[in-house]
Design an enzyme around this catalytic site. Structure first.
Site, PDB file in Angstrom:
ATOM      1  N   HIS A   1       0.833  -1.205   0.000  1.00  0.00           N
ATOM      2  CA  HIS A   1       0.000   0.000   0.000  1.00  0.00           C
ATOM      3  C   HIS A   1       0.867   1.253   0.000  1.00  0.00           C
ATOM      4  O   HIS A   1       0.578   2.232  -0.694  1.00  0.00           O
ATOM      5  CB  HIS A   1      -0.911   0.007   1.226  1.00  0.00           C
ATOM      6  CG  HIS A   1      -1.723  -1.244   1.358  1.00  0.00           C
ATOM      7  ND1 HIS A   1      -2.302  -1.628   2.542  1.00  0.00           N
ATOM      8  CD2 HIS A   1      -2.043  -2.194   0.457  1.00  0.00           C
ATOM      9  CE1 HIS A   1      -2.949  -2.767   2.357  1.00  0.00           C
ATOM     10  NE2 HIS A   1      -2.805  -3.133   1.113  1.00  0.00           N
TER      11      HIS A   1
ATOM     12  N   ARG B   1     -10.681   1.871 -12.506  1.00  0.00           N
ATOM     13  CA  ARG B   1     -10.576   0.431 -12.266  1.00  0.00           C
ATOM     14  C   ARG B   1     -11.373   0.104 -11.013  1.00  0.00           C
ATOM     15  O   ARG B   1     -11.191   0.740  -9.967  1.00  0.00           O
ATOM     16  CB  ARG B   1      -9.114   0.012 -12.085  1.00  0.00           C
ATOM     17  CG  ARG B   1      -8.947  -1.495 -11.858  1.00  0.00           C
ATOM     18  CD  ARG B   1      -7.487  -1.886 -11.742  1.00  0.00           C
ATOM     19  NE  ARG B   1      -6.874  -1.388 -10.520  1.00  0.00           N
ATOM     20  CZ  ARG B   1      -5.570  -1.484 -10.246  1.00  0.00           C
ATOM     21  NH1 ARG B   1      -4.757  -2.035 -11.118  1.00  0.00           N
ATOM     22  NH2 ARG B   1      -5.096  -1.009  -9.107  1.00  0.00           N
TER      23      ARG B   1
ATOM     24  N   GLU C   1      -4.695  -9.314 -17.554  1.00  0.00           N
ATOM     25  CA  GLU C   1      -3.574  -9.545 -16.648  1.00  0.00           C
ATOM     26  C   GLU C   1      -3.217 -11.020 -16.529  1.00  0.00           C
ATOM     27  O   GLU C   1      -2.231 -11.366 -15.878  1.00  0.00           O
ATOM     28  CB  GLU C   1      -3.901  -8.992 -15.255  1.00  0.00           C
ATOM     29  CG  GLU C   1      -4.163  -7.495 -15.244  1.00  0.00           C
ATOM     30  CD  GLU C   1      -4.705  -7.012 -13.912  1.00  0.00           C
ATOM     31  OE1 GLU C   1      -3.923  -6.459 -13.129  1.00  0.00           O
ATOM     32  OE2 GLU C   1      -5.909  -7.200 -13.659  1.00  0.00           O
TER      33      GLU C   1
ATOM     34  N   ASN D   1       2.162  -5.415 -15.107  1.00  0.00           N
ATOM     35  CA  ASN D   1       2.828  -5.901 -13.891  1.00  0.00           C
ATOM     36  C   ASN D   1       2.391  -7.323 -13.549  1.00  0.00           C
ATOM     37  O   ASN D   1       3.214  -8.201 -13.289  1.00  0.00           O
ATOM     38  CB  ASN D   1       2.540  -4.970 -12.709  1.00  0.00           C
ATOM     39  CG  ASN D   1       3.105  -3.584 -12.919  1.00  0.00           C
ATOM     40  OD1 ASN D   1       3.979  -3.384 -13.757  1.00  0.00           O
ATOM     41  ND2 ASN D   1       2.607  -2.613 -12.171  1.00  0.00           N
ATOM     42  N   ASP D   2       1.073  -7.552 -13.537  1.00  0.00           N
ATOM     43  CA  ASP D   2       0.575  -8.890 -13.226  1.00  0.00           C
ATOM     44  C   ASP D   2       0.755  -9.842 -14.407  1.00  0.00           C
ATOM     45  O   ASP D   2       1.062 -11.021 -14.212  1.00  0.00           O
ATOM     46  CB  ASP D   2      -0.901  -8.839 -12.818  1.00  0.00           C
ATOM     47  CG  ASP D   2      -1.077  -8.769 -11.302  1.00  0.00           C
ATOM     48  OD1 ASP D   2      -0.234  -9.333 -10.589  1.00  0.00           O
ATOM     49  OD2 ASP D   2      -2.041  -8.147 -10.839  1.00  0.00           O
TER      50      ASP D   2
ATOM     51  N   ARG E   1       6.393 -11.159  -8.616  1.00  0.00           N
ATOM     52  CA  ARG E   1       7.011  -9.842  -8.759  1.00  0.00           C
ATOM     53  C   ARG E   1       7.410  -9.226  -7.433  1.00  0.00           C
ATOM     54  O   ARG E   1       8.056  -8.171  -7.407  1.00  0.00           O
ATOM     55  CB  ARG E   1       6.098  -8.878  -9.532  1.00  0.00           C
ATOM     56  CG  ARG E   1       4.761  -8.550  -8.897  1.00  0.00           C
ATOM     57  CD  ARG E   1       3.905  -7.793  -9.897  1.00  0.00           C
ATOM     58  NE  ARG E   1       2.566  -7.503  -9.422  1.00  0.00           N
ATOM     59  CZ  ARG E   1       2.156  -6.290  -9.065  1.00  0.00           C
ATOM     60  NH1 ARG E   1       2.982  -5.274  -9.105  1.00  0.00           N
ATOM     61  NH2 ARG E   1       0.923  -6.096  -8.675  1.00  0.00           N
TER      62      ARG E   1
ATOM     63  N   CYS F   1      -0.786  -0.763 -19.505  1.00  0.00           N
ATOM     64  CA  CYS F   1      -0.614  -0.032 -18.246  1.00  0.00           C
ATOM     65  C   CYS F   1       0.334  -0.817 -17.363  1.00  0.00           C
ATOM     66  O   CYS F   1       0.148  -2.010 -17.134  1.00  0.00           O
ATOM     67  CB  CYS F   1      -1.975   0.120 -17.564  1.00  0.00           C
ATOM     68  SG  CYS F   1      -1.881   0.793 -15.899  1.00  0.00           S
TER      69      CYS F   1
END
Length: 733
Positions: free
Chosen positions: A345, A488, A587, A610-611, A621, A658
């Site tokens: 976070h 999102r 993803e 990223n995912d 990751r 993204c």
């Protein structure tokens, strides 16, 4: 200990007094030199000629074991105790009994204090306790430099020397500033209690004030009723009201320590014990106790509320929650954490605030002091604390070069990202906070390609009301001033656990119950958010996309729910959005192979790089050992991206990418060469990416990639970087 004298005289007097008062033949002080060596610095009973000439490694002998394990060792038969090793020349081989305790402060071992007897002696717990009290005071005085003599730079408190540490980059950027400790350590001019009764009064009143603060927290009902989080706070109150906790601290004050030192002694002892416990729940309680001790310290210092943050502050902490980090807001130049994770976070908030963040930097809270000069290089994950002039000068050059580059990027703000071969690339920004929105204008972003709605859920102690959500979305769209915004839906689970959400113990959370899976299993969550988005839009256009969609049926369910809420919204007399786009994040590799009707049904698709990379390569990751083995230049991954582009083009489905990759110019160039024409990144990356794209011919870049794939190259990074240098754009990477 409070008497005048140089460092050696102080230590000599201390060991003589301890040996006399405890009726031991030997008392010795070993202090740490560097990370791995312990030096005999004073002794009563051993050979005085061995002082400053006898050394042990941490972990070597009983003394070294105490330093490595941070716990006392006592034995009536030292020479037959496992690990015993005597130092030649000291004469300690004639002593049978041994008692040693660590000289430590908040988990940092600064040395070892030892007493020994010739005859077998079973040292009592009172002996151990008394020696630990003295060792705590020795730790305070060691850090204050009370034992330093001429030429003793290595024995100086760690807060005096330059310190370099390498961690993990969680947010790029560079910062020069001063340390601001989230949990400041108290440095006392005199750690000795001059008036024991006064120190007892101060400590007792501070504990009462702390208990009142905890009671107020619970009485405020910030948690919205019963729940697991409230149970945790009740346990927090139990710790604060523990009579044994106060009794042990008062005993330390009665032994002659100042109240602050007594608190730190208890905190150090608890932290050392819990660090050796395997149970993760009990280890986590160490954070509660640390927090209580830090709050108690602030009460002793007369501090309440938020401390003043100096200009150019770099926040240094063991860890920090998103709400606490947001409290600091834009007053920070950078953040450095001893713990943390790439997807934590705090990392998300740091990216939203566009401040460099380096995580997993061990020992920094022990080394740093408030006001220390610090340099943070978020590009490589390096931290320079109290840097020397050479390092400082080199870093200033890097900052100057960055400033010059920013000027060049600003000049392109209003220019399109048009490549030399006439391909127009849309550059959008990622956001998650209202404070991000002013960057729309300054960065030249064409819109918000990803607005993370979960941040307002993560920083609260309860679920935000529908009206609160709607008000936020209204402000987001108002600040966007007509530019496209893609919201999102709630992306929680895995590493994003809400404070008021019961944590599930899953063997692999990244592949578990998260994102759209939670929303479909708990449809009221998604319905409430969709209703809030529609109300907040107030007739304006917006886009919504669902995270972690693994199969077409999940998207169809979420899309149907969205259209159902739109009909309900209109029936209730609310204005319909002028345009509503419904899309999905790609993803998981499985979604790339979805039936054709999915690509026709989706208004747009956004690749969540990223995912997608971690699932494509089966590489976590968050795991430094594997995540850097794979990157976006892998030939198989680039071919996979091209396959996704082809499927979207075949059905006329708009596609964007993204993720962190597109925020780096070379990666952005490679992905656009594979056919992606819309990129979404952090605002600060738009300038450098645009500058490079306007300087290259994507047909040539694609040729380099195709040639590499044809040769059987596994990775194209080197080939593309070499081409960029030959093409004269290497300095733009």
């Amino acid at each position: 200990m409070a008497e005048a004298g140089d460092g050696q005289q102080r230590m000599d007097a201390i060991v003589t007094l301890i040996a006399s008062s405890m009726s031991t033949e030997v008392c010795s002080i070993y202090l740490r030199r560097g990370d791995r060596k312990l030096e005999l610095c004073a002794t009563e009973g051993l050979n005085r000629d061995s002082v400053h000439r006898a050394f042990l490694l941490v972990g070597q002998g009983l003394v070294g074991q105490i330093a490595s394990r941070s716990e006392p060792i006592k034995t009536a038969d030292a020479q037959n105790t496992r690990g015993f090793q005597y130092i030649p020349g000291t004469g300690e081989e004639v002593y049978m009994s041994f008692l040693g305790v660590p000289i430590q402060r908040l988990g940092e071992v600064l040395g070892v204090l030892v007493v020994q007897n010739r005859e077998a002696r079973h040292y009592s717990e009172d002996d151990v306790h008394g020696l630990e009290v003295v060792a705590m005071l020795l730790a305070e005085m060691t850090e204050l430099g009370a034992f330093l003599g001429e030429g003793d730079a290595e024995l100086a408190g760690s807060h005096v020397r330059p310190y370099y540490a390498r961690g993990v980059s969680a947010q790029e950027g560079a910062a020069e500033g001063v340390v601001h400790l989230h949990e400041p350590r108290v440095m006392l001019a005199n750690p000795v209690a001059e008036d024991v009764e006064e120190e007892r009064r101060r400590l007792t009143e501070a504990v009462e004030a702390l208990r009142g603060e905890v009671d107020d927290l619970l009485a405020g009902d910030l948690l919205g009723g019963a729940g697991e989080h409230r149970d945790v706070l009740e346990a927090y109150r139990m710790f604060a009201n523990d009579k044994g906790w106060l009794r042990r601290m008062l005993a330390s004050v009665d032994s002659g320590l100042a109240a602050e030192v007594a608190v730190e002694r208890e905190q150090t002892a608890v932290r050392a014990r819990l660090a050796r416990i395997a149970d993760p729940y009990l280890r986590e309680r160490a954070h509660d106790l640390d927090d209580l001790a830090n709050k108690l310290m602030r009460h002793l210092a007369g501090e309440r509320g938020q401390r003043e943050v100096p200009p150019g502050a770099v926040l240094v902490a063991r860890n920090i929650g998103p709400g606490e980090l947001l409290d600091y807001g834009d007053r920070l130049a950078g953040v450095v954490l001893e713990e943390g994770a790439i997807g934590s976070h705090a990392a998300i908030v740091a990216r939203a605030l566009a401040i460099p963040l380096v995580i997993q930097v061990g020992r920094l809270t022990l080394e740093a002091r408030n006001g220390d000069p610090i340099l943070v290089d978020g590009d490589v994950g390096a931290v320079h604390l109290r840097p020397d002039d050479t390092i400082h000068g080199a870093f200033r050059e890097k900052l100057d070069m960055r400033a010059q580059a920013m000027e060049a990027w600003r000049a392109l703000r209003d220019e399109p990202a048009l490549t030399l071969d006439g391909q127009r690339v849309g550059l959008h920004m990622n956001a998650g906070l209202l404070t991000d929105l002013p960057s729309l204008e300054g960065s030249g972003a064409e819109g918000v390609g990803l607005y993370r709605t979960e941040l307002q859920f993560l920083i609260r102690a309860r679920v935000p009301l529908r009206s609160e959500q709607a008000a936020l979305y209204d402000r987001v769209l108002s600040n966007a001033r007509g530019k496209r915004v893609v919201f999102r839906t709630l992306d929680i689970g895995s590493d994003k656990v809400l404070p008021y959400m019961k944590r599930l113990e899953e063997p692999n959370p990244a592949l578990g119950w998260r994102a759209i899976r939670i929303s479909l299993d708990r449809p009221n969550i998604l319905k409430m958010q969709l209703q809030s988005l529609l109300r907040g839009a107030a007739g304006r256009s917006f886009a919504v996309m669902f995270p972690m969609v693994a199969q077409a049926s999940e998207f169809s369910q979420a899309r149907a729910m969205t259209l159902e809420q739109l009909e309900r919204h209109i029936r209730n007399g609310w204005p319909a959005p002028s345009r509503l786009e419904i899309g999905a994040m790609l993803e998981t590799p499985s979604l790339a192979f979805a039936p054709d009707h999915f690509f026709r049904e989706a208004d747009f698709i956004s690749i969540g790089g990223n995912d997608l990379k971690q699932f494509f390569f089966a590489a976590d990751r968050e795991n430094e050992r594997v995540r850097r083995r794979y990157d976006a230049f892998n030939a198989s991954y680039l071919s996979f991206i091209r396959m996704i582009v082809d499927r979207c083009e075949a059905h006329g489905t708009p596609l964007s990418y993204c993720g962190e990759d597109v925020g780096r110019p070379l990666e952005a160039m490679a992905l656009t060469a594979m056919g992606v024409r819309t990129l979404s990144m952090r605002p600060a990356s738009i300038g450098p990416v645009k500058r490079l794209l306007r300087s290259v011919d994507l047909r040539e870049v694609r040729g380099v990639i195709d040639a590499g794939i044809g040769r059987g190259d596994v990775n194209l990074r080197g080939a593309l970087a070499g081409w960029a240098r030959d093409a004269g754009v290497g300095d733009l990477l």
